[in-house]
Design a protein around this motif. Sequence first.
Motif, PDB file in Angstrom:
ATOM      1  N   ARG A  14       0.214  10.414   4.543  1.00  0.00           N
ATOM      2  CA  ARG A  14      -0.254  10.119   5.882  1.00  0.00           C
ATOM      3  C   ARG A  14       0.363   9.916   6.495  1.00  0.00           C
ATOM      4  NH1 ARG A  14      -5.989  10.603   3.404  1.00  0.00           N
ATOM      5  NH2 ARG A  14      -5.933   8.566   2.501  1.00  0.00           N
ATOM      6  N   THR A  50      -1.298  10.249  -5.111  1.00  0.00           N
ATOM      7  CA  THR A  50      -2.622  10.149  -4.002  1.00  0.00           C
ATOM      8  C   THR A  50      -4.123   9.691  -5.230  1.00  0.00           C
ATOM      9  OG1 THR A  50      -2.853  11.874  -4.225  1.00  0.00           O
ATOM     10  CG2 THR A  50      -1.116  11.316  -2.871  1.00  0.00           C
ATOM     11  N   PRO A 140     -10.774   2.295  -3.080  1.00  0.00           N
ATOM     12  CA  PRO A 140     -11.154   3.721  -3.498  1.00  0.00           C
ATOM     13  C   PRO A 140     -11.553   3.723  -3.929  1.00  0.00           C
ATOM     14  CG  PRO A 140      -8.475   3.490  -2.542  1.00  0.00           C
ATOM     15  CD  PRO A 140      -9.509   1.759  -3.353  1.00  0.00           C
TER      16      PRO A 140
HETATM   17  N1  LIG Z   1      -2.725   0.345  -8.542  1.00  0.00           N
HETATM   18  C1  LIG Z   1      -2.248   0.654  -9.587  1.00  0.00           C
HETATM   19  O1  LIG Z   1      -2.076  -0.383  -9.985  1.00  0.00           O
HETATM   20  C2  LIG Z   1      -2.016   1.928 -10.274  1.00  0.00           C
HETATM   21  C3  LIG Z   1      -1.670   1.758 -11.419  1.00  0.00           C
HETATM   22  C4  LIG Z   1      -1.929   2.757 -12.122  1.00  0.00           C
HETATM   23  C5  LIG Z   1      -2.026   4.301 -11.573  1.00  0.00           C
HETATM   24  N2  LIG Z   1      -2.929   4.550 -10.632  1.00  0.00           N
HETATM   25  C6  LIG Z   1      -3.017   5.675  -9.928  1.00  0.00           C
HETATM   26  O2  LIG Z   1      -2.222   5.063  -8.699  1.00  0.00           O
HETATM   27  C7  LIG Z   1      -2.410   6.599  -7.830  1.00  0.00           C
HETATM   28  C8  LIG Z   1      -3.578   5.757  -6.337  1.00  0.00           C
HETATM   29  O3  LIG Z   1      -3.929   4.937  -6.489  1.00  0.00           O
HETATM   30  P1  LIG Z   1      -3.512   3.461  -5.368  1.00  0.00           P
HETATM   31  O4  LIG Z   1      -4.248   2.369  -6.556  1.00  0.00           O
HETATM   32  O5  LIG Z   1      -1.738   2.826  -5.739  1.00  0.00           O
HETATM   33  O6  LIG Z   1      -3.858   3.783  -4.325  1.00  0.00           O
HETATM   34  P2  LIG Z   1      -3.239   3.332  -2.730  1.00  0.00           P
HETATM   35  O7  LIG Z   1      -3.011   2.188  -2.668  1.00  0.00           O
HETATM   36  O8  LIG Z   1      -4.512   3.607  -1.792  1.00  0.00           O
HETATM   37  O9  LIG Z   1      -2.379   4.314  -2.503  1.00  0.00           O
HETATM   38  C9  LIG Z   1      -2.334   5.809  -2.485  1.00  0.00           C
HETATM   39  C10 LIG Z   1      -1.791   6.389  -1.289  1.00  0.00           C
HETATM   40  O10 LIG Z   1      -2.047   7.380  -1.226  1.00  0.00           O
HETATM   41  C11 LIG Z   1      -2.571   8.595   0.293  1.00  0.00           C
HETATM   42  N3  LIG Z   1      -3.412   8.959  -0.145  1.00  0.00           N
HETATM   43  C12 LIG Z   1      -5.006   9.844  -0.358  1.00  0.00           C
HETATM   44  N4  LIG Z   1      -5.467  10.562  -0.629  1.00  0.00           N
HETATM   45  C13 LIG Z   1      -4.579  11.198   0.216  1.00  0.00           C
HETATM   46  C14 LIG Z   1      -4.209  12.510   0.595  1.00  0.00           C
HETATM   47  N5  LIG Z   1      -5.676  12.746   0.811  1.00  0.00           N
HETATM   48  N6  LIG Z   1      -3.172  12.929   1.221  1.00  0.00           N
HETATM   49  C15 LIG Z   1      -2.573  11.917   1.624  1.00  0.00           C
HETATM   50  N7  LIG Z   1      -1.967  10.949   1.166  1.00  0.00           N
HETATM   51  C16 LIG Z   1      -3.177  10.555   0.660  1.00  0.00           C
HETATM   52  C17 LIG Z   1      -3.240   6.952   0.780  1.00  0.00           C
HETATM   53  O11 LIG Z   1      -2.581   6.969   2.150  1.00  0.00           O
HETATM   54  P3  LIG Z   1      -3.450   5.830   3.097  1.00  0.00           P
HETATM   55  O12 LIG Z   1      -2.659   4.253   2.763  1.00  0.00           O
HETATM   56  O13 LIG Z   1      -2.825   7.313   4.581  1.00  0.00           O
HETATM   57  O14 LIG Z   1      -4.584   5.863   2.916  1.00  0.00           O
HETATM   58  C18 LIG Z   1      -1.513   5.575  -0.039  1.00  0.00           C
HETATM   59  O15 LIG Z   1      -0.711   5.946   0.979  1.00  0.00           O
HETATM   60  C19 LIG Z   1      -4.757   6.943  -8.581  1.00  0.00           C
HETATM   61  O16 LIG Z   1      -4.912   8.145  -8.856  1.00  0.00           O
HETATM   62  C20 LIG Z   1      -4.532   5.446  -9.690  1.00  0.00           C
HETATM   63  O17 LIG Z   1      -5.461   5.720 -10.594  1.00  0.00           O
HETATM   64  C21 LIG Z   1      -3.046   2.940  -9.444  1.00  0.00           C
END
Ligand SMILES: NC(=O)c1ccc[n+]([C@@H]2O[C@H](COP(=O)([O-])OP(=O)(O)OC[C@H]3O[C@@H](n4cnc5c(N)ncnc54)[C@H](OP(=O)(O)O)[C@@H]3O)[C@@H](O)[C@H]2O)c1
Length: 301
Positions: A14, A50, A140
């Motif tokens: 987005r 996301t 988040p």
């Molecule tokens: N961090 C990790 O190491 C890790 C490891 C395994 C799994 N996960 C999982 O991966 C997922 C994301 O985590 P993350 O840590 O990667 O988060 P993050 O770095 O904050 O990235 C999330 C991304 O999703 C986008 N987003 C969020 N809500 C949205 C929506 N409603 N519509 C469109 N785009 C949206 C955000 O856009 P904006 O930048 O515009 O906010 C950002 O690009 C979670 O479910 C988490 O449990 C994370």
Amino acid sequence: MSVPGAELAGVWGRNLEKTHAYAARFLVGAVAPSLDALLAMDLDAVYIATHPDSHAAICAQALRAGKHVLCEKPAAVNTRQLVEVIASAEQNGLLFMEAMKPPFFPLYRKLKAHLEEHPIGPVGYVRAGHCDATLAPDYPLHFPALAGGGIMGIGPYEAFLALDWLGPLKRVQTMGRLSAAGVDAFAIFQTEHEGGMAQLHTGLDLISCGDAMLAAPRGYVLLHANWWNPTRATIHSIDGRRVVLDEPFEAGGFNYEIEHFCNLIRSGTLESPVITHALSLGMAQLLESARTELGVRFPGE
Ligand SMILES: NC(=O)c1ccc[n+]([C@@H]2O[C@H](COP(=O)([O-])OP(=O)(O)OC[C@H]3O[C@@H](n4cnc5c(N)ncnc54)[C@H](OP(=O)(O)O)[C@@H]3O)[C@@H](O)[C@H]2O)c1
């Protein structure tokens, strides 16, 4: 790209500036101007990364568009949403898999193979947990609107470990405290399964170790921290023998689950035999029980 035969053909985000930067860094074929435009592209599958509050809606949209789906954990906010996503995948004849990376790591697979060859009996108790108080205030997981909290953020790995070694869930007991914003800041949840019991913890206001222990009648296994990106396990046997397994991982570790997912698509398999739909539903039930017992509810629930 760290997955043989796979190509990142398109991406949508987005925030256009961030999305272009991502596309340039990871050599993605095209930046789509909207989610609809991405789903109209000639893609085999989409990977949804996301925050959890948007997972189910984007899964549903992708499945309606005829794409196979790999969705980050937790794959939905609650069991009701996940049931709908799985039903949609089944109705559309598409593969849906929750991205749960630990079982695909080389160390985890080596441990399972080792215990087949050198059994210590069925695992009857699992202890696992992790707290991280270093997350920035705008991270988040601090926000109910993004389906945050330690149980939703860190808990899925622990739920997986308990279900993977102890089988289907029978009941959950939880203690914890909430943050001012209304997500769980610390939680201990103990679970009973068909094969035994687990004690799990997670938190956003403490620091803890991040290892795990699997106890069996003739020995126990220590999965060293961080156990969800496992590289070392020590097996202690009742006769005093100790075996250390070491197995590094490559490319961040997400590559193994993605490779598994791509192989399922190639073979026309619509459900992972490792992260089954039943396992995902078990994880969702466990997390939902744990957080609702603490009074954590998300908008719209
Ligand atoms: N961090 C990790 O190491 C890790 C490891 C395994 C799994 N996960 C999982 O991966 C997922 C994301 O985590 P993350 O840590 O990667 O988060 P993050 O770095 O904050 O990235 C999330 C991304 O999703 C986008 N987003 C969020 N809500 C949205 C929506 N409603 N519509 C469109 N785009 C949206 C955000 O856009 P904006 O930048 O515009 O906010 C950002 O690009 C979670 O479910 C988490 O449990 C994370």
